[in-house]
Design an enzyme around this catalytic site. Structure first.
Site, short mmCIF file in Angstrom:
data_model
loop_
_atom_site.label_atom_id
_atom_site.label_comp_id
_atom_site.label_asym_id
_atom_site.label_seq_id
_atom_site.Cartn_x
_atom_site.Cartn_y
_atom_site.Cartn_z
N HIS A 126 -1.83 25.03 -41.88
CA HIS A 126 -1.62 24.75 -40.46
C HIS A 126 -0.25 24.15 -40.15
O HIS A 126 -0.05 23.59 -39.08
CB HIS A 126 -2.73 23.82 -39.94
CG HIS A 126 -4.10 24.45 -39.98
ND1 HIS A 126 -5.27 23.73 -39.95
CD2 HIS A 126 -4.46 25.76 -40.08
CE1 HIS A 126 -6.30 24.57 -40.01
NE2 HIS A 126 -5.84 25.80 -40.10
N CYS A 137 15.74 31.93 -34.24
CA CYS A 137 16.10 32.43 -35.57
C CYS A 137 15.06 32.09 -36.63
O CYS A 137 15.16 32.54 -37.77
CB CYS A 137 17.47 31.91 -36.00
SG CYS A 137 17.49 30.17 -36.47
N CYS A 158 21.51 27.95 -34.63
CA CYS A 158 21.81 28.90 -33.55
C CYS A 158 21.76 28.28 -32.16
O CYS A 158 22.05 28.96 -31.18
CB CYS A 158 20.87 30.10 -33.64
SG CYS A 158 19.21 29.77 -33.01
N THR A 196 -13.54 18.64 -45.95
CA THR A 196 -13.58 19.67 -44.91
C THR A 196 -14.87 20.46 -45.06
O THR A 196 -15.31 20.71 -46.19
CB THR A 196 -12.38 20.63 -44.97
OG1 THR A 196 -12.60 21.69 -44.05
CG2 THR A 196 -12.15 21.19 -46.36
N ALA A 239 -13.67 10.70 -50.56
CA ALA A 239 -12.79 11.38 -51.51
C ALA A 239 -11.96 10.37 -52.29
O ALA A 239 -11.71 10.54 -53.48
CB ALA A 239 -11.89 12.36 -50.76
ZN LIG Z 1 17.82 28.87 -34.65
#
Ligand SMILES: [Zn+2]
Length: 248
Positions: A126, A137, A158, A196, A239
């Site tokens: 994700h 770009c 850019c 999950t 966990a």
């Molecule tokens: Zn760019």
């Protein structure tokens, strides 16, 4: 077949861990939650931010309607994350990359806490909230290096507008990430699904692929989930308490 629910680690799993070369771990929101990362959704409720529900402000449509608001929302979220630290689950997983000759970490989390704990080559399904991507770009930039003078940061390469490099509601997973995860799932011997319920496709198909290809599938969650019936073992609990106990 019902998986056996246990908090003790079976001898079989101990053996699998000590002999496995190829291991895949997939993590989700539960691992982040143990570090205090807000989920913005829970108990049927969704966070509303400046009058916009979470699913709206975090949607692809919002990029077109109000890009500055999207950045404001993600800046706010990064602000919440800045003080948070990896927990023992992140740290155990980071150590595992040295324990197995072929190790893959696939995460649905965008908070960067796996990397903060030392994990490398993380497959991010994700995206990552600490990265921006250029609309024009496609180049990626570390958000911490950007200037927010005009509310929307621009590309160093850019000059195009940048967007958060995360998957928003209504968007596809990033090219290559799912394919890499699926390919690794096909060859792993041992697969852990941590924090999950993996019910959202296509991420949900990763444990299915691993299981179908013969991997020993282990779920680590506070309670049974829809995934549990597919698993060889379900380890119930946090966990951060269970994973450090699995190390060989
Ligand atoms: Zn760019």
């Amino acid at each position: 077949m019902q998986p056996q629910i246990r908090s003790l680690i079976s001898d079989k799993l101990r053996q699998k861990i000590s002999h496995a070369n190829n291991v895949l771990v997939m993590t989700g929101a539960g691992v982040s939650a143990e570090s205090g990362v807000p989920t913005f959704r829970g108990g049927g409720n969704t966070t509303v931010w400046k009058g916009l529900p979470f699913e709206v402000i975090s949607s692809a449509g919002m990029l077109e309607r109000d890009l500055p608001a999207v950045w404001e929302w993600f800046n706010y979220r990064r602000g919440l994350l800045a003080a948070l630290k990896p927990n023992p689950a992140h740290e155990a997983i980071a150590r595992w990359q040295k324990l197995f000759s072929d190790f893959t970490l696939v995460t649905q989390n965008i908070d960067g806490l796996h990397q903060a704990a030392g994990s490398r080559n993380v497959v991010e399904l994700h995206g990552n909230i600490w990265r921006a991507r250029c609309f024009d770009c496609g180049s990626r930039h570390d958000v911490r290096e950007l200037k927010f003078d005009n509310s929307v940061p621009v590309c160093f390469d850019c000059g195009g507008n940048l967007r958060p490099d995360v998957v928003l509601f209504g968007e596809m997973l990033p090219a290559g990430a799912f394919e890499t995860a699926a390919m690794k799932a096909q060859t792993c011997e041992l697969c852990f699904v941590v924090g999950t319920s993996a019910v959202v496709y296509p991420a949900a198909s990763i444990p299915e692929i691993a299981r179908a290809a013969g991997a020993y599938l282990v779920e680590v969650n506070p309670e049974a989930t829809p995934l549990s019936r597919l698993c060889d073992e379900l380890l119930t609990g946090k966990a951060g308490e269970i994973l450090p106990r699995l190390e060989r």
